[in-house]
Design a protein around this motif. Structure first.
Motif, PDB file in Angstrom:
ATOM      1  N   ASP A 222       0.810  -1.212   0.000  1.00 13.12           N
ATOM      2  CA  ASP A 222       0.000   0.000   0.000  1.00 13.12           C
ATOM      3  C   ASP A 222       0.842   1.260   0.000  1.00 13.12           C
ATOM      4  OD1 ASP A 222      -2.291  -1.510   0.040  1.00 13.12           O
ATOM      5  OD2 ASP A 222      -2.506  -1.454   2.215  1.00 13.12           O
ATOM      6  N   SER A 223       2.026   1.196   0.584  1.00 11.95           N
ATOM      7  CA  SER A 223       2.725   2.466   0.781  1.00 11.95           C
ATOM      8  C   SER A 223       4.235   2.368   0.667  1.00 11.95           C
ATOM      9  CB  SER A 223       2.372   3.029   2.152  1.00 11.95           C
ATOM     10  OG  SER A 223       2.402   2.005   3.119  1.00 11.95           O
TER      11      SER A 223
ATOM     12  N   TYR B 281       7.529   2.622   9.277  1.00 12.10           N
ATOM     13  CA  TYR B 281       6.292   3.158   9.843  1.00 12.10           C
ATOM     14  C   TYR B 281       6.492   3.593  11.290  1.00 12.10           C
ATOM     15  CZ  TYR B 281       1.335   3.720  10.783  1.00 12.10           C
ATOM     16  OH  TYR B 281       0.111   4.247  11.126  1.00 12.10           O
TER      17      TYR B 281
ATOM     18  N   SER C 221       6.351  11.959  13.449  1.00  3.68           N
ATOM     19  CA  SER C 221       5.153  12.749  13.179  1.00  3.68           C
ATOM     20  C   SER C 221       4.572  13.333  14.452  1.00  3.68           C
ATOM     21  CB  SER C 221       4.087  11.877  12.512  1.00  3.68           C
ATOM     22  OG  SER C 221       4.537  11.410  11.278  1.00  3.68           O
TER      23      SER C 221
ATOM     24  N   THR D 147       8.663  14.605   2.175  1.00  3.07           N
ATOM     25  CA  THR D 147       8.455  13.283   1.558  1.00  3.07           C
ATOM     26  C   THR D 147       8.052  12.254   2.602  1.00  3.07           C
ATOM     27  OG1 THR D 147      10.204  13.806  -0.011  1.00  3.07           O
ATOM     28  CG2 THR D 147       9.533  11.507   0.152  1.00  3.07           C
TER      29      THR D 147
ATOM     30  N   ASP E 180       4.537  12.879   3.930  1.00  2.51           N
ATOM     31  CA  ASP E 180       3.560  12.416   2.936  1.00  2.51           C
ATOM     32  C   ASP E 180       3.403  10.910   2.978  1.00  2.51           C
ATOM     33  OD1 ASP E 180       2.935  14.856   1.974  1.00  2.51           O
ATOM     34  OD2 ASP E 180       3.558  14.457  -0.107  1.00  2.51           O
ATOM     35  N   ALA E 181       4.552  10.238   2.951  1.00  3.11           N
ATOM     36  CA  ALA E 181       4.507   8.779   2.942  1.00  3.11           C
ATOM     37  C   ALA E 181       3.751   8.269   4.154  1.00  3.11           C
ATOM     38  CB  ALA E 181       5.921   8.213   2.921  1.00  3.11           C
TER      39      ALA E 181
ATOM     40  N   ARG F  71       1.489   9.886   5.977  1.00  3.39           N
ATOM     41  CA  ARG F  71       0.069  10.207   5.907  1.00  3.39           C
ATOM     42  C   ARG F  71      -0.667   9.216   5.005  1.00  3.39           C
ATOM     43  NH1 ARG F  71       0.733  15.268   5.926  1.00  3.39           N
ATOM     44  NH2 ARG F  71       1.239  15.254   3.704  1.00  3.39           N
ATOM     45  N   ASN F  72      -0.064   8.914   3.874  1.00  6.02           N
ATOM     46  CA  ASN F  72      -0.716   8.002   2.938  1.00  6.02           C
ATOM     47  C   ASN F  72      -0.746   6.563   3.438  1.00  6.02           C
ATOM     48  OD1 ASN F  72       0.767   9.951   0.373  1.00  6.02           O
ATOM     49  ND2 ASN F  72      -1.382   9.926   0.942  1.00  6.02           N
ATOM     50  N   ALA F  73       0.181   6.253   4.315  1.00 11.21           N
ATOM     51  CA  ALA F  73       0.255   4.867   4.783  1.00 11.21           C
ATOM     52  C   ALA F  73      -0.739   4.590   5.898  1.00 11.21           C
ATOM     53  CB  ALA F  73       1.664   4.559   5.279  1.00 11.21           C
ATOM     54  N   THR F  74      -1.040   5.606   6.686  1.00 16.09           N
ATOM     55  CA  THR F  74      -1.770   5.378   7.928  1.00 16.09           C
ATOM     56  C   THR F  74      -3.115   4.679   7.731  1.00 16.09           C
ATOM     57  OG1 THR F  74      -0.708   7.238   8.990  1.00 16.09           O
ATOM     58  CG2 THR F  74      -2.791   6.512   9.906  1.00 16.09           C
TER      59      THR F  74
ATOM     60  N   HIS G  65      -3.012   1.079   6.579  1.00 17.17           N
ATOM     61  CA  HIS G  65      -2.360   0.242   7.588  1.00 17.17           C
ATOM     62  C   HIS G  65      -3.328  -0.077   8.729  1.00 17.17           C
ATOM     63  CE1 HIS G  65       0.678  -1.599   9.987  1.00 17.17           C
ATOM     64  NE2 HIS G  65       0.721  -0.644  10.883  1.00 17.17           N
TER      65      HIS G  65
END
Lengths: 163, 163
Positions: A44-45, A52, A59, A114, A117-118, A120-123, A126
């Motif tokens: 997914d990411s 992660y 974060s 970067t 972003d990664a 945020r898109n992974a959360t 997951h």
DNA sequence: TCCATGGAATTGACGTGTCAATCGGCAGGT
DNA sequence: ACCTGCCGATTGACACGTCAATTCCATGGA
């Protein structure tokens, strides 16, 4: 030493066949589970569970940056492991390292855009995977039991530290 | 798409904070547990869990030898993983590989006396560690619950294969 | 001043795991 | 006979983890 046991043989030290079967089931299953979750995360990411964990910690950190040793303590890693991992993440542009002004020889790890972003898109995917593969597999009582088992195991591991 | 849905709806896809906490506890604890067991095994017998799995399978095999692909299937490993691992074990003299007479291009893995010794010496302390670190940590009900949780997770993972 | 001592972080060597080639031989079809 | 495809196994490249050095610097005696 420890001869007063209910077993007919003196101090039985080995697990029974049933206990051993449960052990193997338990271990193999949790390994398959983490492997599935990790595969999903990757698909997914393009992040590993280690990535992660680091991105999550950064974060949530003040200023999206953290001292390297604090980061290691926060996620419970050895410093050498973290160092290697940060090297790989830095090569991919997910984080950056810079000298720490306040502490000599200290290093500060900071989240790049970067990396943010990664993360945020992974959360979302997951967390969804965790729900689908873990939470949804268990009844509410089983879920509660899983928490209690984890607590019991951890407490027991803790006591054996000094033994 | 599924944007304006408040928490209480059935469409909820993300785990609650409690569920997530249990997930993390569960995963981290089982990882700590396997790591402890593996450390003990290493200290007691200079074998890794992978070594132990291979040696166990070979010890129980007819003639203490097994076709490489059968071995991989038996312990649930990818063949490439097994190949790498056998290379390392062969260097240490724990196993040997030879051409299989019956199957062209087939390889037979066989236990050396060194490997048999190592396995015999490893077994007792390893089983004791499992008892001490896992079985002894849990009440009988918790142990039973652990088995049921493993079964439920595995069944769920199985169903999701095709999904 | 000079040295050793210690803390923070990195590095190197090596075992481990995955994924994608690759190799070598044996079909089956033409 | 030749080509194509499969099958068992290995290999190479790379990510990941651990352990034991090692580096860099600050500091506290002698």
């Amino acid at each position: 030493m420890t001869s007063a046991t209910p077993e007919r043989r003196r101090g039985r030290q080995l697990p029974t066949a049933d206990e051993l079967r449960i052990w193997r089931d338990f271990i193999e299953t949790t390994e398959a589970l983490t492997s599935q979750v990790s595969t999903r995360l990757q698909a997914d990411s393009a992040l590993s569970p280690g990535d992660y964990a680091v991105l999550l910690a950064l974060s949530e950190a003040q200023g999206r940056k953290m001292r390297s040793s604090a980061l290691a303590a926060h996620i419970g890693w050895e410093r050498s492991r973290l160092s290697h991992h940060l090297g790989r993440m830095e090569r991919r542009g997910l984080i950056r390292r810079q000298e720490c002004q306040t502490v000599p020889r200290g290093s500060e790890v900071l989240l790049t855009p970067t990396g943010a972003d990664a993360f945020r898109n992974a959360t979302f995917p997951h967390l969804r995977a965790i729900r689908e593969l873990f939470v949804d597999a268990l009844t509410p009582e089983q879920l509660r039991a899983a928490g209690e088992i984890a607590a019991a195991l951890r407490a027991h591991l803790g006591t054996r530290r000094e033994d």
